[in-house]
Scaffold this motif. Sequence first.
Motif: not given
Length: 444
Positions: A180-190
């Motif tokens: 589960s990715d909830v950070s704004l890093n990279g392409i953002g959430v997801g």
Amino acid sequence: MTLNYHDVMAADLSPLADVSEAWKKMGDRFGELKTDYEKHVQTVLGNGNWQGLAYGTQQQYASATAFEFGAAKTEALAIANLLTDAHTELTRLQKAVKDLVRDAEEKDYKVDGNGKATYVGYDNLSQQEKYALHHDPDYPKLMSDAREKAQGWTDDIAKAVKAVDEADQSVKRALVRATSDVSLNGIGVGGFNARAEGDLAKAGKPDPKTGTKTDGWISEGEAEASGPGVGTSATGPDTGAGKLGEAEAHADLGRAGAKGSLTNGPMKLEGETEAYAGAKGSLTGGVTNEGIQGDAGALAGGEASAKGRADLGPVGVYGRAESMAGAEAGVNAGAGLEGVHAGGEAFAGAKGGLSGGVDIGGIGVGGTAEGWAGPGAEAGLIFGKDTEGVWRFAPQVGVSPGLGGALGFEVTVDPGKVADTASDAADAVGDAAGWVADGVTSLF
């Protein structure tokens, strides 16, 4: 799904080791792809020969892609470690169940397909021995003792099965969190989770507040109801506290309310509803070191409201619905450290309203609309902080000679969420700086 005795005894855990190795290889491969991408795409295109807006856009997305390759490596290796830990822990606990069953059977207890133990030692006796046993004065005591010991084996087996199920639920929680990715890093959430935790003992812990669990969802809720009832109260003035005074009276036919939430990883759903019927009135006023305020209001009739919210990481949507039938009037004004509010309304009839909006990273924008059937007028302005610490700016006006309504909008700012988003953004800037440094280093 809760594991039972049959599930535990029949489970083949050996594939977990093979799958763990496959995830490790995948993680290593993602690391190689990140290195190749940075070397053959980012560095080549960043040699200074290409400039302009298109170059800037390309490099922005290229940085995000490189980050996601690195995040994919972290996530895959974390999952590999979690599966290895899961194989070790579940195998140990499964063996504990099987060892209990074997020990019980060696002591002449038979365990059925549901994990229930029964003493069968007397079944091997001859007919003459059985006859003598049945006529033994201690026969009832012997049978009672056998049943008690059988229940003890049954309880121990059930406890061991529960330990396997709890470990299985822990593995599920850890895998959900790792993916589960909830950070704004990279392409953002997801995207891929650059912060995936590979230690099962840490990642598999239950949430601090746990309620009923249903297939990965954790639910919490409460409800209350009261009425009918009549009452009054009055206090003040209290010069020490700065209160000029307050008074309240009510004649309730009934009131009820409920609220609850569902959480599954980064997804959270919340809802709350209230209903009231009767008559009530209130009057308050005060001057303190935090500001001044005064409110007066009255309602005769019934009102109901419902509101809900859905959040996925820093992105959320919300909605509210309200209705009223009867007569109401009110006036309010206040100013202080927590903001200002002012308004007045008078209405008789029936009305219903809807509002909704969206917030990203703690900053939200929404709108409100009401339909009125009956004469009334309303004007109000809210700029201040609510009980949950959220700042809100919400003007609204309306008028109805017979049929009409009110319109308004609102802007909200949640300092806590803004701080969390800023932290994620800072992490992203730090990662970007790292990519730049890596790129410069690779040139030399």
